[in-house]
Structure formats: structure tokens, C-alpha cells
Design an enzyme around this catalytic site. Structure first.
Site, short mmCIF file in Angstrom:
data_model
loop_
_atom_site.label_atom_id
_atom_site.label_comp_id
_atom_site.label_asym_id
_atom_site.label_seq_id
_atom_site.Cartn_x
_atom_site.Cartn_y
_atom_site.Cartn_z
N ARG A 131 53.71 36.96 46.65
CA ARG A 131 54.44 36.45 45.49
C ARG A 131 55.94 36.49 45.74
NH1 ARG A 131 50.54 39.81 42.61
NH2 ARG A 131 52.12 41.36 42.18
N LYS B 255 41.66 30.50 44.92
CA LYS B 255 42.09 30.21 43.55
C LYS B 255 43.39 30.91 43.19
CE LYS B 255 38.90 33.68 41.58
NZ LYS B 255 38.42 34.16 42.91
N SER C 63 43.87 43.82 36.68
CA SER C 63 42.99 44.65 37.51
C SER C 63 43.21 46.14 37.34
CB SER C 63 43.20 44.29 38.99
OG SER C 63 44.56 44.46 39.35
N HIS D 238 48.43 40.46 47.60
CA HIS D 238 48.90 39.59 46.52
C HIS D 238 50.38 39.80 46.26
CE1 HIS D 238 45.27 37.81 44.37
NE2 HIS D 238 44.78 38.38 45.45
#
Length: 398
Positions: free
Chosen positions: A274, A234, A254, A270
């Protein structure tokens, strides 16, 4: 200007010869694509590919009137035969301009891979940008006006489209067509969905269009909710939906977890995935961000936002929950949903879909599951598009 796409695929075509992958296996009929080649007003051919004369004939066109053949990238593999009567292919040096007797002007554009991009200006002043496979512009001279049509590798180089948007040469009025299509994305509905998320569309081999005659292409949705289970893909899907836009603000709800090496590894993964131009903000204070003007927001994720909100109101304690925690939490979630409804920013949010598994063993676990379900439903109600990601596959719910 009239554009005829003699091919729209990657240099090796689609399906690739002898490739057993699922995308190649399903690239049949209208989803089969020859290497990209573009015929402009019957007078200019951008990229000569095998079978160009037959492709033109199938499209109801002829190469008899072609006065210039320009190559945008090195031709790998066997030499391509030049059909009889066609001018010898060539390339224009970067920054140089070529005037054709047909009234077109062609300017060569430097790109960041081996090859050359071209800006074609028609007799009526319409401007077309054509980029080679896997390419982005290497720079932008000052004062460039927006292009009417941009034809480029949107799937392979979404950052190229982001650069064009940042420079103001691609605007909402620019028609963007994705070409050089390879087997990285399953053809058909998934390809159309992926391109539409970037504000682009695909055409079939042999299709003809006119620059300035914009078809009805859905604009990228302004608010999107991406749902999915753990490790469903997702977050990747959410990031993909904004990778063709510059100056994205990644909102990480987070925070940090001292001493948790596994969590640090996830966060690092992550960040590496990006685009470097994105800015990261670590906060759970989402309402002010949604109220501000600014670049698109990617919020990852609502489940962690809810955890922080439940911490703040003492929702994990049964007595505190009954004494006012429930009301305080609903006020917070209602304020967030109202902010989503009112925002003018482009927003992509990620959340966990938690109601389909084992019933939590504790009252607080069931409370979290129920409240996240309510939050997801309220947030989704304010979004133009809602996706459920299962095993890496995005299923549109709205």
C-alpha cells in the site's frame, strides 16, 4: 489550445520491438502506439520522436509552424533526426519560463526523475500540464490554480496523480489523459477500465482535442465491490482502484492473530504494497465510518467482517442461531447495507465469492456461506460498480 497526440506510448513504443509478451502481441491497429509526443496549436512540440513529421501528416497536421521543440526526458537509444526546418530541441531549466511568439508561455516544472515537466499556458489562459514518463512533480509552489488538462503517466505513476489531487492542481474539472503507455497493462478494454478507475482516459495516436472541451468521461465510481476467490488478486485490484487518490483510509477487518506467523506475513505483505500516505484503521465497526465525511475507504474484507458479526451473535451455535442469532445477524447486515446506500464517501470493498465450490461439511460452514452470499448481494446492490476477479483478471459484473 489544440492538442494533437503524435504518439501516446512509452519511449520504446508499443508494441516493444522483439517483445513476446501478451500485451505487445495484442497492441495492433489503434492499440499500437508510438513514443509520446504532443503538438500544441501547431506551434510547440513536446518531445521529438522518430517519425514525428510522418505522424503529424497522418494526423492531418504539419510541423512547418513549430517554433519551439522541448524535450521532457533524456533520449535513450539512437539519436533522433531533426526534420528539416524544425528548431533544434532543447529543455527549459526548472522553474524558468519561456515566452513563445505564438503567444504561449511555458514554465518548466521539477520532477522526481531525470527530466522536466512543462506547464503550457495558451493565449486564452488555458493551462496544460505535461509530465515525462515515470514522473511526478517534485513540489508545488503555493497558490497554484487547477490545470485544465493534465497529460501524464497515469498507469506507471498513479501516485503522481494522487499528489496533483492533494495539491488541488487536478480537480474533477481537470481532464486527465494517460500517456507513456507501456506493456504493463493489456491494451484495449483493460487499459480503458484501469484509466477510468483513476478518472483518466486514453487517446489514440493522431487524435486531436481541445483544452476545455471535456468529452464524456465516466467519473470513478463512488462505491465498488470487488469479489474473488482465495489468492485471486481481489485485494490488489481493490488497492489499484484507489492508488491515484490521496489520503485513503484502509479499513482492516482482520484484527490481529497472536502466534499465527502465516497471518502476520500476509498482513505485512499487504502493508508493504500500500502507498505510504494511506492510513490504516483496524475495526469491524464500519457503519460509523461510512456515515462520516472523509477520504476514500478501502474495506478489506467483508468476509472477515461477517465472521466477527457471527461471533458477536453466537451464530455458530445451532440453538443460539434458532433462538435469535439469525435475526440479530440480519439486523447487523441490513444496517451495513443501509450505511453503504447512504454514504457520501468513495468506498471500495473486498469480499470472498464462496458459493461456487464444495458444499461445506458442517452446518455452521453452510450457514457462513449462505450469509456471506446474502451480504455480498445486498452490498453489491448499493454499488455503482461490481467486479469479479478470476486469476488476476477483473471481470466487470456491473
Amino acid at each position: 489550445m489544440e492538442l494533437t497526440f503524435l504518439g501516446t506510448g512509452a519511449p520504446g513504443g508499443l508494441p516493444r520491438p522483439d517483445c513476446p509478451c501478451a500485451a505487445c502481441a495484442t497492441a495492433v491497429g489503434g492499440d499500437a502506439r508510438a513514443a509520446t509526443s504532443l503538438l500544441v496549436d501547431g506551434a510547440l512540440l513536446l518531445d521529438l520522436t522518430p517519425g514525428a513529421a510522418l505522424a503529424a501528416a497522418r494526423a492531418g497536421q504539419s510541423l512547418v509552424g513549430v517554433r519551439q521543440v522541448l524535450l521532457s526526458h533524456p533520449q535513450n537509444g539512437p539519436a533522433v533526426e531533426v526534420p528539416a526546418g524544425l528548431p533544434a530541441p532543447g529543455r527549459v531549466p526548472d522553474g524558468r519560463e519561456l515566452a513563445l511568439i505564438s503567444g504561449h508561455r511555458v514554465r518548466a516544472v521539477a520532477v522526481d526523475v531525470p527530466g522536466t515537466g512543462y506547464v503550457v499556458t495558451g493565449a486564452d489562459g488555458e493551462r496544460l500540464l505535461y509530465l515525462p514518463p515515470g514522473a511526478a512533480p517534485a513540489g508545488f509552489p503555493a497558490g497554484l490554480a487547477p490545470y485544465d488538462t493534465a497529460v501524464l503517466d497515469v498507469v506507471g505513476r498513479p501516485d503522481a496523480l494522487a499528489r496533483l489531487r492533494a495539491a488541488g492542481t487536478v480537480t474533477e474539472a481537470t481532464e486527465v489523459v494517460g500517456v507513456h503507455l507501456d506493456h504493463d497493462v493489456p491494451p484495449g478494454a483493460e487499459l480503458r477500465r484501469r484509466l477510468a478507475a483513476a478518472g483518466a482516459r486514453a487517446v489514440t495516436d493522431g487524435e486531436t482535442m481541445r483544452v476545455g472541451d471535456h468529452p464524456t468521461v465516466p467519473a470513478p465510481p463512488r462505491r465498488t465491490l470487488v469479489l474473488g476467490g482465495a489468492r485471486s488478486g481481489k485485494s490488489v485490484e481493490a488497492e489499484r482502484r484507489l492508488e491515484s487518490f490521496p489520503e485513503v483510509v484502509y479499513v482492516a477487518t482482520s484484527g490481529t492473530r497472536e502466534g499465527d506467523e502465516d497471518w502476520a506475513a500476509r498482513v505485512s505483505l499487504h502493508r508493504e504494497r500500500r502507498p505510504g500516505a494511506w492510513r490504516t484503521v483496524e475495526t469491524c465497526d464500519l457503519v460509523p465510518l461510512l456515515a462520516e465525511e472523509g477520504p476514500p475507504l478501502l474495506i478489506d474484507c467483508l468476509a472477515l467482517w461477517l465472521t466477527d458479526a457471527m461471533d458477536a451473535v453466537g451464530a455458530w451455535d445451532d440453538d443460539r442461531w434458532a433462538a435469535g442469532g439469525r435475526r440479530e445477524l440480519r439486523e447487523r447486515t441490513d444496517a451495513l447495507v443501509a450505511a453503504v446506500r447512504a454514504t457520501r464517501r468513495r468506498v471500495v470493498a473486498v469480499s470472498n465469492e464462496v458459493g461456487s465450490g464444495v458444499v461445506p461439511a458442517t452446518a455452521s460452514g453452510r450457514r457462513f456461506r449462505d450469509e456471506l452470499g446474502r451480504l455480498n448481494a445486498g452490498f453489491a446492490a448499493e454499488c455503482e460498480q461490481v467486479l469479479l476477479v478470476v486469476a488476476g483478471q477483473a471481470v466487470p459484473l456491473r
